[in-house]
Design a protein around this motif. Sequence first.
Motif, PDB file in Angstrom:
ATOM      1  N   GLY A 197       9.874 -10.708   0.109  1.00 54.47           N
ATOM      2  CA  GLY A 197      10.915 -10.551  -0.907  1.00 54.47           C
ATOM      3  C   GLY A 197      10.952  -9.183  -1.549  1.00 54.47           C
ATOM      4  O   GLY A 197      11.729  -8.959  -2.484  1.00 54.47           O
ATOM      5  N   VAL A 198      10.133  -8.245  -1.068  1.00 52.45           N
ATOM      6  CA  VAL A 198      10.174  -6.877  -1.603  1.00 52.45           C
ATOM      7  C   VAL A 198      11.484  -6.213  -1.196  1.00 52.45           C
ATOM      8  O   VAL A 198      12.162  -5.592  -2.011  1.00 52.45           O
ATOM      9  N   LEU A 199      11.855  -6.370   0.057  1.00 54.45           N
ATOM     10  CA  LEU A 199      13.142  -5.881   0.554  1.00 54.45           C
ATOM     11  C   LEU A 199      14.081  -7.070   0.620  1.00 54.45           C
ATOM     12  O   LEU A 199      13.789  -8.057   1.289  1.00 54.45           O
ATOM     13  N   ARG A 200      15.202  -6.968  -0.087  1.00 52.79           N
ATOM     14  CA  ARG A 200      16.152  -8.087  -0.141  1.00 52.79           C
ATOM     15  C   ARG A 200      17.512  -7.630   0.357  1.00 52.79           C
ATOM     16  O   ARG A 200      18.423  -7.411  -0.420  1.00 52.79           O
ATOM     17  N   GLY A 201      17.643  -7.488   1.637  1.00 50.04           N
ATOM     18  CA  GLY A 201      18.925  -7.136   2.235  1.00 50.04           C
ATOM     19  C   GLY A 201      19.155  -5.641   2.260  1.00 50.04           C
ATOM     20  O   GLY A 201      18.418  -4.859   1.670  1.00 50.04           O
ATOM     21  N   ASP A 210       0.838  -1.198   0.000  1.00 48.13           N
ATOM     22  CA  ASP A 210       0.000   0.000   0.000  1.00 48.13           C
ATOM     23  C   ASP A 210       0.878   1.254   0.000  1.00 48.13           C
ATOM     24  O   ASP A 210       2.111   1.164  -0.059  1.00 48.13           O
ATOM     25  N   ASP A 211       0.254   2.415   0.084  1.00 49.70           N
ATOM     26  CA  ASP A 211       1.002   3.679   0.028  1.00 49.70           C
ATOM     27  C   ASP A 211       1.998   3.812   1.172  1.00 49.70           C
ATOM     28  O   ASP A 211       3.096   4.327   0.989  1.00 49.70           O
ATOM     29  N   THR A 212       1.633   3.331   2.355  1.00 52.08           N
ATOM     30  CA  THR A 212       2.548   3.400   3.499  1.00 52.08           C
ATOM     31  C   THR A 212       3.751   2.486   3.272  1.00 52.08           C
ATOM     32  O   THR A 212       4.891   2.872   3.556  1.00 52.08           O
ATOM     33  N   ASP A 213       3.515   1.282   2.754  1.00 51.45           N
ATOM     34  CA  ASP A 213       4.622   0.376   2.432  1.00 51.45           C
ATOM     35  C   ASP A 213       5.569   1.033   1.430  1.00 51.45           C
ATOM     36  O   ASP A 213       6.792   0.977   1.590  1.00 51.45           O
ATOM     37  N   LEU A 214       5.001   1.632   0.398  1.00 58.31           N
ATOM     38  CA  LEU A 214       5.837   2.273  -0.630  1.00 58.31           C
ATOM     39  C   LEU A 214       6.603   3.459  -0.061  1.00 58.31           C
ATOM     40  O   LEU A 214       7.760   3.698  -0.443  1.00 58.31           O
ATOM     41  N   ALA A 215       5.989   4.199   0.871  1.00 54.66           N
ATOM     42  CA  ALA A 215       6.699   5.304   1.520  1.00 54.66           C
ATOM     43  C   ALA A 215       7.880   4.767   2.331  1.00 54.66           C
ATOM     44  O   ALA A 215       8.976   5.341   2.312  1.00 54.66           O
ATOM     45  N   LEU A 216       7.681   3.642   3.025  1.00 51.97           N
ATOM     46  CA  LEU A 216       8.776   3.019   3.773  1.00 51.97           C
ATOM     47  C   LEU A 216       9.900   2.575   2.840  1.00 51.97           C
ATOM     48  O   LEU A 216      11.080   2.760   3.134  1.00 51.97           O
ATOM     49  N   VAL A 217       9.532   1.975   1.707  1.00 52.19           N
ATOM     50  CA  VAL A 217      10.540   1.532   0.736  1.00 52.19           C
ATOM     51  C   VAL A 217      11.355   2.725   0.251  1.00 52.19           C
ATOM     52  O   VAL A 217      12.586   2.664   0.170  1.00 52.19           O
ATOM     53  N   ARG A 218      10.694   3.836  -0.074  1.00 53.26           N
ATOM     54  CA  ARG A 218      11.416   5.041  -0.529  1.00 53.26           C
ATOM     55  C   ARG A 218      12.392   5.534   0.538  1.00 53.26           C
ATOM     56  O   ARG A 218      13.532   5.870   0.235  1.00 53.26           O
ATOM     57  N   GLY A 244       8.966   5.278  11.350  1.00 53.25           N
ATOM     58  CA  GLY A 244       7.573   5.379  11.758  1.00 53.25           C
ATOM     59  C   GLY A 244       7.123   6.814  11.934  1.00 53.25           C
ATOM     60  O   GLY A 244       6.011   7.184  11.535  1.00 53.25           O
ATOM     61  N   ARG A 245       7.991   7.645  12.535  1.00 53.18           N
ATOM     62  CA  ARG A 245       7.639   9.061  12.717  1.00 53.18           C
ATOM     63  C   ARG A 245       7.418   9.739  11.369  1.00 53.18           C
ATOM     64  O   ARG A 245       6.556  10.600  11.237  1.00 53.18           O
ATOM     65  N   LYS A 246       8.179   9.331  10.353  1.00 54.63           N
ATOM     66  CA  LYS A 246       8.069   9.961   9.032  1.00 54.63           C
ATOM     67  C   LYS A 246       6.815   9.528   8.273  1.00 54.63           C
ATOM     68  O   LYS A 246       6.343  10.248   7.401  1.00 54.63           O
ATOM     69  N   VAL A 247       6.296   8.344   8.580  1.00 51.53           N
ATOM     70  CA  VAL A 247       5.113   7.849   7.861  1.00 51.53           C
ATOM     71  C   VAL A 247       3.866   7.783   8.746  1.00 51.53           C
ATOM     72  O   VAL A 247       2.816   7.338   8.289  1.00 51.53           O
ATOM     73  N   GLY A 248       3.989   8.209  10.003  1.00 52.76           N
ATOM     74  CA  GLY A 248       2.828   8.253  10.885  1.00 52.76           C
ATOM     75  C   GLY A 248       2.458   6.927  11.519  1.00 52.76           C
ATOM     76  O   GLY A 248       1.284   6.664  11.782  1.00 52.76           O
ATOM     77  N   LEU A 249       3.459   6.075  11.791  1.00 50.65           N
ATOM     78  CA  LEU A 249       3.210   4.788  12.445  1.00 50.65           C
ATOM     79  C   LEU A 249       4.032   4.688  13.723  1.00 50.65           C
ATOM     80  O   LEU A 249       5.053   5.367  13.878  1.00 50.65           O
ATOM     81  N   SER A 250       3.628   3.801  14.606  1.00 53.38           N
ATOM     82  CA  SER A 250       4.427   3.518  15.791  1.00 53.38           C
ATOM     83  C   SER A 250       5.648   2.686  15.377  1.00 53.38           C
ATOM     84  O   SER A 250       5.675   2.091  14.295  1.00 53.38           O
ATOM     85  N   GLN A 251       6.604   2.614  16.276  1.00 50.01           N
ATOM     86  CA  GLN A 251       7.800   1.816  16.001  1.00 50.01           C
ATOM     87  C   GLN A 251       7.452   0.350  15.783  1.00 50.01           C
ATOM     88  O   GLN A 251       7.911  -0.256  14.810  1.00 50.01           O
ATOM     89  N   ASP A 276      18.147   5.738   2.940  1.00 52.06           N
ATOM     90  CA  ASP A 276      19.048   5.385   4.037  1.00 52.06           C
ATOM     91  C   ASP A 276      18.504   4.151   4.739  1.00 52.06           C
ATOM     92  O   ASP A 276      17.589   4.240   5.567  1.00 52.06           O
ATOM     93  N   ALA A 277      19.066   2.997   4.413  1.00 52.90           N
ATOM     94  CA  ALA A 277      18.585   1.733   4.978  1.00 52.90           C
ATOM     95  C   ALA A 277      18.949   1.564   6.440  1.00 52.90           C
ATOM     96  O   ALA A 277      18.471   0.652   7.095  1.00 52.90           O
ATOM     97  N   GLY A 278      19.755   2.451   6.992  1.00 54.48           N
ATOM     98  CA  GLY A 278      20.178   2.335   8.374  1.00 54.48           C
ATOM     99  C   GLY A 278      19.263   3.039   9.367  1.00 54.48           C
ATOM    100  O   GLY A 278      19.537   3.038  10.561  1.00 54.48           O
ATOM    101  N   GLN A 279      18.174   3.636   8.886  1.00 57.26           N
ATOM    102  CA  GLN A 279      17.257   4.336   9.784  1.00 57.26           C
ATOM    103  C   GLN A 279      16.560   3.347  10.711  1.00 57.26           C
ATOM    104  O   GLN A 279      16.223   2.242  10.309  1.00 57.26           O
ATOM    105  N   SER A 280      16.300   3.773  11.926  1.00 58.81           N
ATOM    106  CA  SER A 280      15.601   2.904  12.880  1.00 58.81           C
ATOM    107  C   SER A 280      14.121   2.849  12.523  1.00 58.81           C
ATOM    108  O   SER A 280      13.587   3.736  11.849  1.00 58.81           O
TER     109      SER A 280
END
Length: 151
Positions: A48-52, A5-13, A27-34, A18-22
């Motif tokens: 398999g959307v995120l592969r390493g 969904d749109d939230t998943d795609l926002a997380l992927v972007r 979550g703060r950037k997309v409006g979700l809890s940790q 920066d894959a090192g973000q906590s």
Amino acid sequence: MSAPDDTDLALVRLLMEDAGQSAGALGRKVGLSQPATWRRIRRLEQAGVLRGRRLRLDPEKLGLGVTVFLGVKLATKGRVGLEDFERAVTAIPEVRMVEHVLGLYDYRLRVVARDLADFERVLRRRIMTLPGIGNVEANVLLTEERRPGPL
């Protein structure tokens, strides 16, 4: 897994930037809890959307000032299996990427070296001795531009 969904795609972007973000920062950037963010990331990994996650290194700062793309056409596809070639070429540390492609060449390789003399050594002693090697065309990388963002 259902389609992202749109939230998943926002997380992927955000992870592409920066894959090192906590999970908390994401979550703060997309409006979700940790915990909700962490669960979504795990679900994207399991699907398999995120592969390493990878570090982006600066080859020049590591003493690797030359990058060359090689187009490789195998000479004897029938006698030497593609797997034999792939196994041999991936064992060469200077070969950073091996892509089996359709077109004029059978493979495209990304090779790094200290300088052109070092690349010539790798080409003559390692690459040109591979099983089934035929024609090779080299293109030296001058500059590289990356387009940030989603696919």
